[in-house]
Design a protein around this motif. Structure first.
Motif, PDB file in Angstrom:
ATOM      1  N   ALA A 163       0.835  -1.199   0.000  1.00 38.53           N
ATOM      2  CA  ALA A 163       0.000   0.000   0.000  1.00 38.53           C
ATOM      3  C   ALA A 163       0.872   1.253   0.000  1.00 38.53           C
ATOM      4  O   ALA A 163       0.596   2.219  -0.717  1.00 38.53           O
ATOM      5  N   GLN A 164       1.960   1.247   0.790  1.00 36.67           N
ATOM      6  CA  GLN A 164       2.858   2.400   0.834  1.00 36.67           C
ATOM      7  C   GLN A 164       3.538   2.594  -0.516  1.00 36.67           C
ATOM      8  O   GLN A 164       3.641   3.720  -1.011  1.00 36.67           O
ATOM      9  N   GLU A 165       3.973   1.517  -1.124  1.00 35.65           N
ATOM     10  CA  GLU A 165       4.640   1.606  -2.426  1.00 35.65           C
ATOM     11  C   GLU A 165       3.701   2.203  -3.479  1.00 35.65           C
ATOM     12  O   GLU A 165       4.093   3.087  -4.246  1.00 35.65           O
ATOM     13  N   ARG A 166       2.460   1.732  -3.513  1.00 38.85           N
ATOM     14  CA  ARG A 166       1.484   2.251  -4.480  1.00 38.85           C
ATOM     15  C   ARG A 166       1.146   3.709  -4.189  1.00 38.85           C
ATOM     16  O   ARG A 166       0.990   4.507  -5.103  1.00 38.85           O
ATOM     17  N   PHE A 167       0.998   4.040  -2.913  1.00 42.21           N
ATOM     18  CA  PHE A 167       0.700   5.412  -2.511  1.00 42.21           C
ATOM     19  C   PHE A 167       1.815   6.346  -2.971  1.00 42.21           C
ATOM     20  O   PHE A 167       1.564   7.393  -3.562  1.00 42.21           O
ATOM     21  N   GLU A 168       3.059   5.957  -2.695  1.00 44.15           N
ATOM     22  CA  GLU A 168       4.200   6.787  -3.076  1.00 44.15           C
ATOM     23  C   GLU A 168       4.273   6.971  -4.592  1.00 44.15           C
ATOM     24  O   GLU A 168       4.520   8.078  -5.080  1.00 44.15           O
ATOM     25  N   ALA A 169       4.043   5.908  -5.338  1.00 45.07           N
ATOM     26  CA  ALA A 169       4.076   6.001  -6.807  1.00 45.07           C
ATOM     27  C   ALA A 169       2.991   6.947  -7.317  1.00 45.07           C
ATOM     28  O   ALA A 169       3.237   7.768  -8.210  1.00 45.07           O
ATOM     29  N   GLN A 170       1.800   6.848  -6.728  1.00 48.89           N
ATOM     30  CA  GLN A 170       0.703   7.723  -7.151  1.00 48.89           C
ATOM     31  C   GLN A 170       1.022   9.182  -6.834  1.00 48.89           C
ATOM     32  O   GLN A 170       0.788  10.073  -7.648  1.00 48.89           O
ATOM     33  N   MET A 171       1.570   9.457  -5.665  1.00 45.97           N
ATOM     34  CA  MET A 171       1.904  10.828  -5.288  1.00 45.97           C
ATOM     35  C   MET A 171       3.016  11.389  -6.178  1.00 45.97           C
ATOM     36  O   MET A 171       2.986  12.559  -6.555  1.00 45.97           O
ATOM     37  N   GLU A 172       3.987  10.560  -6.520  1.00 44.16           N
ATOM     38  CA  GLU A 172       5.058  11.007  -7.415  1.00 44.16           C
ATOM     39  C   GLU A 172       4.504  11.325  -8.804  1.00 44.16           C
ATOM     40  O   GLU A 172       4.917  12.304  -9.431  1.00 44.16           O
ATOM     41  N   ARG A 173       3.553  10.504  -9.282  1.00 49.24           N
ATOM     42  CA  ARG A 173       2.909  10.795 -10.579  1.00 49.24           C
ATOM     43  C   ARG A 173       2.146  12.117 -10.509  1.00 49.24           C
ATOM     44  O   ARG A 173       1.989  12.806 -11.514  1.00 49.24           O
ATOM     45  N   ASN A 174       1.648  12.459  -9.328  1.00 44.68           N
ATOM     46  CA  ASN A 174       0.929  13.723  -9.148  1.00 44.68           C
ATOM     47  C   ASN A 174       1.868  14.911  -8.971  1.00 44.68           C
ATOM     48  O   ASN A 174       1.406  16.024  -8.766  1.00 44.68           O
ATOM     49  N   GLY A 175       3.193  14.669  -9.036  1.00 42.27           N
ATOM     50  CA  GLY A 175       4.157  15.765  -8.987  1.00 42.27           C
ATOM     51  C   GLY A 175       4.684  16.103  -7.607  1.00 42.27           C
ATOM     52  O   GLY A 175       5.326  17.145  -7.434  1.00 42.27           O
ATOM     53  N   CYS A 176       4.467  15.265  -6.620  1.00 37.75           N
ATOM     54  CA  CYS A 176       4.961  15.537  -5.265  1.00 37.75           C
ATOM     55  C   CYS A 176       6.453  15.246  -5.179  1.00 37.75           C
ATOM     56  O   CYS A 176       6.954  14.312  -5.804  1.00 37.75           O
ATOM     57  N   THR A 177       7.142  16.033  -4.388  1.00 42.82           N
ATOM     58  CA  THR A 177       8.557  15.793  -4.131  1.00 42.82           C
ATOM     59  C   THR A 177       8.684  14.629  -3.148  1.00 42.82           C
ATOM     60  O   THR A 177       7.715  14.296  -2.456  1.00 42.82           O
ATOM     61  N   PRO A 178       9.875  14.013  -3.051  1.00 41.75           N
ATOM     62  CA  PRO A 178      10.056  12.920  -2.085  1.00 41.75           C
ATOM     63  C   PRO A 178       9.724  13.346  -0.642  1.00 41.75           C
ATOM     64  O   PRO A 178       9.136  12.572   0.109  1.00 41.75           O
TER      65      PRO A 178
ATOM     66  N   GLU B  15       7.529  15.704   0.249  1.00 40.96           N
ATOM     67  CA  GLU B  15       6.069  15.803   0.331  1.00 40.96           C
ATOM     68  C   GLU B  15       5.426  14.414   0.425  1.00 40.96           C
ATOM     69  O   GLU B  15       4.490  14.214   1.197  1.00 40.96           O
ATOM     70  N   VAL B  16       5.959  13.469  -0.338  1.00 45.54           N
ATOM     71  CA  VAL B  16       5.435  12.102  -0.307  1.00 45.54           C
ATOM     72  C   VAL B  16       5.609  11.521   1.090  1.00 45.54           C
ATOM     73  O   VAL B  16       4.698  10.894   1.640  1.00 45.54           O
ATOM     74  N   ARG B  17       6.788  11.731   1.703  1.00 44.68           N
ATOM     75  CA  ARG B  17       7.056  11.224   3.053  1.00 44.68           C
ATOM     76  C   ARG B  17       6.055  11.798   4.048  1.00 44.68           C
ATOM     77  O   ARG B  17       5.468  11.076   4.856  1.00 44.68           O
ATOM     78  N   ILE B  18       5.808  13.097   3.963  1.00 46.33           N
ATOM     79  CA  ILE B  18       4.873  13.762   4.876  1.00 46.33           C
ATOM     80  C   ILE B  18       3.444  13.273   4.635  1.00 46.33           C
ATOM     81  O   ILE B  18       2.707  12.984   5.579  1.00 46.33           O
ATOM     82  N   LEU B  19       3.058  13.164   3.363  1.00 48.92           N
ATOM     83  CA  LEU B  19       1.698  12.707   3.046  1.00 48.92           C
ATOM     84  C   LEU B  19       1.465  11.272   3.513  1.00 48.92           C
ATOM     85  O   LEU B  19       0.381  10.940   4.001  1.00 48.92           O
ATOM     86  N   TRP B  20       2.494  10.413   3.385  1.00 48.33           N
ATOM     87  CA  TRP B  20       2.329   9.032   3.856  1.00 48.33           C
ATOM     88  C   TRP B  20       2.160   9.023   5.381  1.00 48.33           C
ATOM     89  O   TRP B  20       1.323   8.288   5.909  1.00 48.33           O
ATOM     90  N   ALA B  21       2.926   9.848   6.081  1.00 45.55           N
ATOM     91  CA  ALA B  21       2.792   9.924   7.541  1.00 45.55           C
ATOM     92  C   ALA B  21       1.387  10.397   7.927  1.00 45.55           C
ATOM     93  O   ALA B  21       0.784   9.877   8.875  1.00 45.55           O
ATOM     94  N   MET B  22       0.857  11.364   7.173  1.00 45.44           N
ATOM     95  CA  MET B  22      -0.503  11.849   7.435  1.00 45.44           C
ATOM     96  C   MET B  22      -1.529  10.759   7.147  1.00 45.44           C
ATOM     97  O   MET B  22      -2.497  10.595   7.882  1.00 45.44           O
ATOM     98  N   GLU B  23      -1.323   9.997   6.077  1.00 45.01           N
ATOM     99  CA  GLU B  23      -2.225   8.903   5.724  1.00 45.01           C
ATOM    100  C   GLU B  23      -2.251   7.855   6.840  1.00 45.01           C
ATOM    101  O   GLU B  23      -3.309   7.372   7.235  1.00 45.01           O
ATOM    102  N   CYS B  24      -1.078   7.524   7.368  1.00 41.98           N
ATOM    103  CA  CYS B  24      -0.994   6.542   8.461  1.00 41.98           C
ATOM    104  C   CYS B  24      -1.677   7.074   9.715  1.00 41.98           C
ATOM    105  O   CYS B  24      -2.369   6.327  10.414  1.00 41.98           O
ATOM    106  N   ALA B  25      -1.497   8.362  10.002  1.00 41.42           N
ATOM    107  CA  ALA B  25      -2.143   8.960  11.173  1.00 41.42           C
ATOM    108  C   ALA B  25      -3.658   8.953  11.002  1.00 41.42           C
ATOM    109  O   ALA B  25      -4.399   8.667  11.950  1.00 41.42           O
ATOM    110  N   ALA B  26      -4.132   9.240   9.792  1.00 43.79           N
ATOM    111  CA  ALA B  26      -5.579   9.227   9.530  1.00 43.79           C
ATOM    112  C   ALA B  26      -6.136   7.821   9.690  1.00 43.79           C
ATOM    113  O   ALA B  26      -7.196   7.624  10.281  1.00 43.79           O
TER     114      ALA B  26
END
Length: 158
Positions: free
Chosen positions: A20-35, A37-48
């Motif tokens: 799930a993390q691998e797919r999430f990171e790939a999707q965020m990178e396709r959306n133009g997020c920096t590494p 930003e991806v790290r922060i967004l994944w942490a927020m996703e886990c907290a949610a």
């Protein structure tokens, strides 16, 4: 014959956390997020996921970013039954808009309503309104004649 929602054919087991993390990171990178930003967004996703009930987390993990009706990976919205207040699944905006207007007896949308992802997984979570922060309450069934009546239109001459 009407097509079935694609979620009917997915295995019931959700992907592993690492997948799930691998797919999430790939999707965020396709959306133009920096590494970063991806790290922060994944942490927020886990907290949610830790904050919401296990059912909502399981449903999101199982759907893995895919629309329950068309299966496309897009930005998703949480679909819920307005009569029961229960979450049904995650839909792309296109399918969510169509689901609300297509009420034919044998449409893909009616089939989805009969057996949504939450029912497949045995989840009975109430929809949480993102604006009010309150859980949806079951609605009383209204006559179709009253479908265009709501509190917002009262007292304005409609």
């Amino acid at each position: 014959m009407t097509a079935d929602p694609v979620c009917w054919y997915w295995p019931v087991q959700p992907p592993s956390r690492s997948m799930a993390q691998e797919r999430f990171e790939a999707q965020m990178e396709r959306n133009g997020c920096t590494p970063e930003e991806v790290r922060i967004l994944w942490a927020m996703e886990c907290a949610a996921d830790a904050h919401v009930s296990s059912g909502a987390g399981t449903l999101a993990a199982w759907q893995d970013g895919r629309c329950a009706i068309c299966g496309k990976v897009r930005d998703l919205v949480c679909d819920h039954d307005h009569l029961t207040g229960l979450v049904r699944g995650w839909l792309c905006q296109s399918c969510n808009a169509a689901e609300g207007t297509h009420h034919g007896a044998d449409t893909i949308f009616e089939r989805y309503r009969q057996r949504p992802p939450a029912a497949i997984l045995g989840i009975t979570d109430r929809y949480l309104n993102p604006v009010t922060g309150k859980e949806a309450e079951p609605a009383l069934e209204a006559d179709d004649a009253d479908a265009w009546t709501d509190a917002a239109s009262e007292d304005i001459g409609l």
